[in-house]
Design a protein around this motif. Sequence first.
Motif, mmCIF file in Angstrom:
data_model
loop_
_atom_site.group_PDB
_atom_site.id
_atom_site.type_symbol
_atom_site.label_atom_id
_atom_site.label_comp_id
_atom_site.label_asym_id
_atom_site.label_seq_id
_atom_site.Cartn_x
_atom_site.Cartn_y
_atom_site.Cartn_z
ATOM 1 N N LEU A 292 0.817 -1.211 0.000
ATOM 2 C CA LEU A 292 0.000 0.000 0.000
ATOM 3 C C LEU A 292 0.855 1.266 0.000
ATOM 4 O O LEU A 292 0.544 2.240 -0.693
ATOM 5 C CB LEU A 292 -0.928 0.002 1.225
ATOM 6 N N GLY A 293 1.936 1.247 0.762
ATOM 7 C CA GLY A 293 2.779 2.434 0.869
ATOM 8 C C GLY A 293 3.375 2.847 -0.457
ATOM 9 O O GLY A 293 3.273 4.005 -0.873
ATOM 10 N N VAL A 294 3.969 1.895 -1.174
ATOM 11 C CA VAL A 294 4.592 2.218 -2.458
ATOM 12 C C VAL A 294 3.534 2.573 -3.496
ATOM 13 O O VAL A 294 3.749 3.465 -4.334
ATOM 14 C CB VAL A 294 5.483 1.044 -2.943
ATOM 15 N N PHE A 295 2.370 1.926 -3.422
ATOM 16 C CA PHE A 295 1.297 2.221 -4.379
ATOM 17 C C PHE A 295 0.809 3.661 -4.227
ATOM 18 O O PHE A 295 0.732 4.406 -5.210
ATOM 19 C CB PHE A 295 0.134 1.249 -4.180
ATOM 20 N N VAL A 296 0.488 4.056 -3.002
ATOM 21 C CA VAL A 296 -0.005 5.416 -2.765
ATOM 22 C C VAL A 296 1.067 6.443 -3.096
ATOM 23 O O VAL A 296 0.788 7.489 -3.709
ATOM 24 C CB VAL A 296 -0.462 5.571 -1.292
ATOM 25 N N LEU A 297 2.301 6.142 -2.728
ATOM 26 C CA LEU A 297 3.402 7.078 -2.981
ATOM 27 C C LEU A 297 3.612 7.295 -4.484
ATOM 28 O O LEU A 297 3.761 8.440 -4.939
ATOM 29 C CB LEU A 297 4.684 6.541 -2.342
ATOM 30 N N VAL A 298 3.600 6.217 -5.253
ATOM 31 C CA VAL A 298 3.802 6.345 -6.703
ATOM 32 C C VAL A 298 2.599 7.000 -7.365
ATOM 33 O O VAL A 298 2.754 7.840 -8.267
ATOM 34 C CB VAL A 298 4.086 4.960 -7.328
ATOM 35 N N MET A 299 1.396 6.659 -6.931
ATOM 36 C CA MET A 299 0.207 7.255 -7.533
ATOM 37 C C MET A 299 0.143 8.758 -7.288
ATOM 38 O O MET A 299 -0.250 9.531 -8.169
ATOM 39 C CB MET A 299 -1.065 6.594 -6.978
ATOM 40 N N LEU A 300 0.529 9.195 -6.101
ATOM 41 C CA LEU A 300 0.435 10.617 -5.763
ATOM 42 C C LEU A 300 1.655 11.417 -6.201
ATOM 43 O O LEU A 300 1.525 12.564 -6.642
ATOM 44 C CB LEU A 300 0.239 10.788 -4.250
ATOM 45 N N PHE A 301 2.836 10.825 -6.085
ATOM 46 C CA PHE A 301 4.063 11.586 -6.337
ATOM 47 C C PHE A 301 4.944 11.005 -7.444
ATOM 48 O O PHE A 301 5.983 11.579 -7.753
ATOM 49 C CB PHE A 301 4.884 11.688 -5.041
ATOM 50 N N GLY A 302 4.526 9.872 -8.025
ATOM 51 C CA GLY A 302 5.308 9.276 -9.100
ATOM 52 C C GLY A 302 5.574 10.233 -10.256
ATOM 53 O O GLY A 302 6.726 10.395 -10.684
ATOM 54 N N PRO A 303 4.542 10.901 -10.790
ATOM 55 C CA PRO A 303 4.790 11.865 -11.867
ATOM 56 C C PRO A 303 5.743 12.979 -11.453
ATOM 57 O O PRO A 303 6.605 13.382 -12.245
ATOM 58 C CB PRO A 303 3.387 12.417 -12.172
ATOM 59 N N LEU A 304 5.618 13.464 -10.220
ATOM 60 C CA LEU A 304 6.514 14.513 -9.746
ATOM 61 C C LEU A 304 7.949 14.008 -9.659
ATOM 62 O O LEU A 304 8.898 14.729 -10.026
ATOM 63 C CB LEU A 304 6.046 15.019 -8.383
ATOM 64 N N PHE A 305 8.133 12.783 -9.185
ATOM 65 C CA PHE A 305 9.475 12.194 -9.130
ATOM 66 C C PHE A 305 10.085 12.096 -10.530
ATOM 67 O O PHE A 305 11.249 12.447 -10.744
ATOM 68 C CB PHE A 305 9.415 10.803 -8.497
ATOM 69 N N VAL A 306 9.290 11.617 -11.487
ATOM 70 C CA VAL A 306 9.793 11.443 -12.857
ATOM 71 C C VAL A 306 10.141 12.782 -13.482
ATOM 72 O O VAL A 306 11.231 12.956 -14.047
ATOM 73 C CB VAL A 306 8.755 10.703 -13.723
ATOM 74 N N SER B 89 4.431 8.588 -17.336
ATOM 75 C CA SER B 89 5.076 9.840 -16.917
ATOM 76 C C SER B 89 6.407 10.041 -17.634
ATOM 77 O O SER B 89 6.750 11.162 -18.029
ATOM 78 C CB SER B 89 5.291 9.834 -15.397
ATOM 79 N N THR B 90 7.175 8.961 -17.812
ATOM 80 C CA THR B 90 8.455 9.051 -18.503
ATOM 81 C C THR B 90 8.267 9.481 -19.950
ATOM 82 O O THR B 90 9.004 10.337 -20.465
ATOM 83 C CB THR B 90 9.186 7.700 -18.454
ATOM 84 N N SER B 91 7.288 8.905 -20.628
ATOM 85 C CA SER B 91 7.025 9.256 -22.025
ATOM 86 C C SER B 91 6.589 10.706 -22.157
ATOM 87 O O SER B 91 7.006 11.411 -23.085
ATOM 88 C CB SER B 91 5.949 8.329 -22.602
ATOM 89 N N LEU B 92 5.772 11.161 -21.208
ATOM 90 C CA LEU B 92 5.308 12.549 -21.239
ATOM 91 C C LEU B 92 6.454 13.511 -20.947
ATOM 92 O O LEU B 92 6.567 14.576 -21.567
ATOM 93 C CB LEU B 92 4.178 12.739 -20.224
ATOM 94 N N ALA B 93 7.325 13.146 -20.010
ATOM 95 C CA ALA B 93 8.487 13.976 -19.685
ATOM 96 C C ALA B 93 9.436 14.074 -20.878
ATOM 97 O O ALA B 93 9.999 15.144 -21.160
ATOM 98 C CB ALA B 93 9.224 13.408 -18.474
#
Length: 227
Positions: free
Chosen positions: A54-68, A142-146
């Motif tokens: 759950l932790g990695v899922f929520v983290l990537v869903m909310l902040f994954g695009p920002l990280f990328v 997100s990578t493709s969009l970046a």
Amino acid sequence: MWEVCFQECTRLLRSVKSLITVAVIVGISYWVSDLVNQVADIFSEKELAHGHALGVFVLVMLFGPLFVFGLSHDIMNRELSSRTIRFLLTRTSRASIVLGKWFGVLLFWTCCMLVTFGVLFASVRTFDANTLWQCMTLLVYSTSLALLMSIAVPRPSYTMFAGIVLGLGLPFLGLWTLVSSHATAKWIGYLTPYFYIEKGGAFTGVIWLYALLFLSASVYLFQRRDC
């Protein structure tokens, strides 16, 4: 292409920002997994596997695009603005450069996710392949969009600002379309990856089609660009 791929992946692995990002993802994911493990008795085995991830899922869903976007907003225009892209053009084709950059960033995020899920498996002995797939799907989008943004916008300072806006706005917009009953939200939802992730199953394939569309547009724009 593969030389460009490994160079880009190595550059990210050596970056302090990248290492901090990986440490944050692994640390928070492990912390949430440990909390879930403390109340493991109230969950079934299947629910427990989802809970640990759950932790990695929520983290990537909310902040994954920002990280990328934070790490790769200048993946192409950094070299375009400094003219170092010309050295690559003497050794390989333009399409190979774009694909190599794309694969390099994805290789980095694949390593990041495998380390995160590997730590969870080592600590709690559960592995949620579906959550891993959903996280990677969003990271590919997100990578493709970046990559497309980095070719379309010439200056790294502009893509840094745009990356922050998109990185924060995309999850907000996606989650809004999921909870809103407004007619516009439904149509906007079709353009975001969150609608298809929430549907699950074969619907996640649409996200990969979007990613391939962004990648194809990136190759096309770079082919026509004067370096």
